[in-house]
Design an enzyme around this catalytic site. Structure first.
Site, PDB file in Angstrom:
ATOM      1  N   ASP A  14       0.883  -1.164   0.000  1.00  0.00           N
ATOM      2  CA  ASP A  14       0.000   0.000   0.000  1.00  0.00           C
ATOM      3  C   ASP A  14       0.924   1.218   0.000  1.00  0.00           C
ATOM      4  O   ASP A  14       2.100   1.120   0.364  1.00  0.00           O
ATOM      5  CB  ASP A  14      -0.869  -0.045   1.273  1.00  0.00           C
ATOM      6  CG  ASP A  14      -1.486   1.278   1.619  1.00  0.00           C
ATOM      7  OD1 ASP A  14      -2.192   1.828   0.742  1.00  0.00           O
ATOM      8  OD2 ASP A  14      -1.247   1.781   2.725  1.00  0.00           O
ATOM      9  N   ASP A  16      -0.156   5.140   0.831  1.00  0.00           N
ATOM     10  CA  ASP A  16      -0.393   6.122   1.900  1.00  0.00           C
ATOM     11  C   ASP A  16      -0.495   5.459   3.267  1.00  0.00           C
ATOM     12  O   ASP A  16      -1.335   4.600   3.480  1.00  0.00           O
ATOM     13  CB  ASP A  16      -1.689   6.899   1.609  1.00  0.00           C
ATOM     14  CG  ASP A  16      -1.495   7.861   0.451  1.00  0.00           C
ATOM     15  OD1 ASP A  16      -2.252   7.744  -0.535  1.00  0.00           O
ATOM     16  OD2 ASP A  16      -0.578   8.684   0.511  1.00  0.00           O
TER      17      ASP A  16
END
Ligand code: XBP
Ligand code: MG
Length: 235
Positions: A14, A16
């Site tokens: 991922d 953020d």
């Protein structure tokens, strides 16, 4: 029922909150866009932690608009405000204001050296990924990743598994052969829905999320080395 995870053939990150703790910069960028647009809104840290329950900045804006304004959010206004926010975010991040989290650069390097494939699965925009990774990885950052699925390739945002399913298809690997890294409950749910064993490294904004189903919850990746990733017990 516990089974051991074999050494992963691919690490799926991922962006953020996982690669870098970016949400403070996102929140500032949203507030700068609101001021520019004369909306009279201000998202405090506390409010933003709640709003993060909606993945995707555009969707988050629309959800907040429905909460505080009369009538549906005008699509053109949403697009304009989100574009302004993205300009502010990429300017901040492009100046190197948001470093990668502890251990991330080392783990990326270890994986590359060991021939383990790398991928990104994020709801954010391509512009944000480029701005964030150019500084630490250089202009050729994209070459480090065998697959990237983002807000532009996957309109269905986490916890929908679409970005992870797109990455698995691009890699040509089964979910069980991969390992995902996430920071939030929405992200964990998306990766688990795609069948991918997932490690969580929460941030201050996601620390109180429900991480049931995670392989493990670590404060960060600073002490985790590639050779430790095989043999983790999966729930
Ligand atoms: C987290 C998100 C993103 C960011 C804001 O993405 O939900 O929407 O909060 O970025 P990730 P955008 O999946 O990487 O954790 O405004 O570009 O959506
Ligand atoms: Mg995240």
């Amino acid at each position: 029922m516990y089974s051991l995870v074999a050494a992963p053939l691919a690490l799926i990150f991922d962006v953020d909150g996982t690669l870098a703790d970016t949400e403070a910069a996102h929140r500032e960028a949203f507030n700068e866009a609101f001021f520019e647009e004369g909306l009279g809104w201000y998202w405090s840290e506390e409010l933003y932690a709640r709003l993060l329950g909606v993945s995707g900045g555009h969707e988050r804006l629309a959800s907040y608009w429905r909460e505080v304004e009369d009538g549906p959010p005008p699509p053109s206004t949403l697009r304009r405000v989100h574009a302004a926010k993205t300009r502010h975010f990429t300017r901040k991040v492009g100046q190197g204001q948001v470093p990668l989290r502890p251990g991330v650069l080392r783990l990326l390097g270890e994986a590359g050296a060991a021939g383990v494939q790398l991928a990104l699965a994020t709801t954010t925009t391509p512009a944000n990924i480029e701005a964030l990774l150019r500084a630490p990885l250089g202009p050729g950052w994209r070459a480090h990743f065998a697959a990237v699925a983002d807000g532009a390739t996957a309109p269905l945002k986490k916890p929908h598994p679409q970005v992870y399913l797109q990455v698995l298809e691009s890699l040509g690997l089964p979910a069980a052969a991969c390992l995902a890294f996430e920071d939030s409950a929405n992200g964990l749910r998306a990766a688990c829905a795609a069948g991918i064993p997932t490690l969580v490294t929460p941030t201050a904004l996601t620390a109180s999320d429900d991480f049931a189903g995670a392989l493990g919850v670590w404060p960060d990746l600073g002490e985790l080395h590639l050779d430790q990733l095989g043999g983790l017990a999966s729930p």
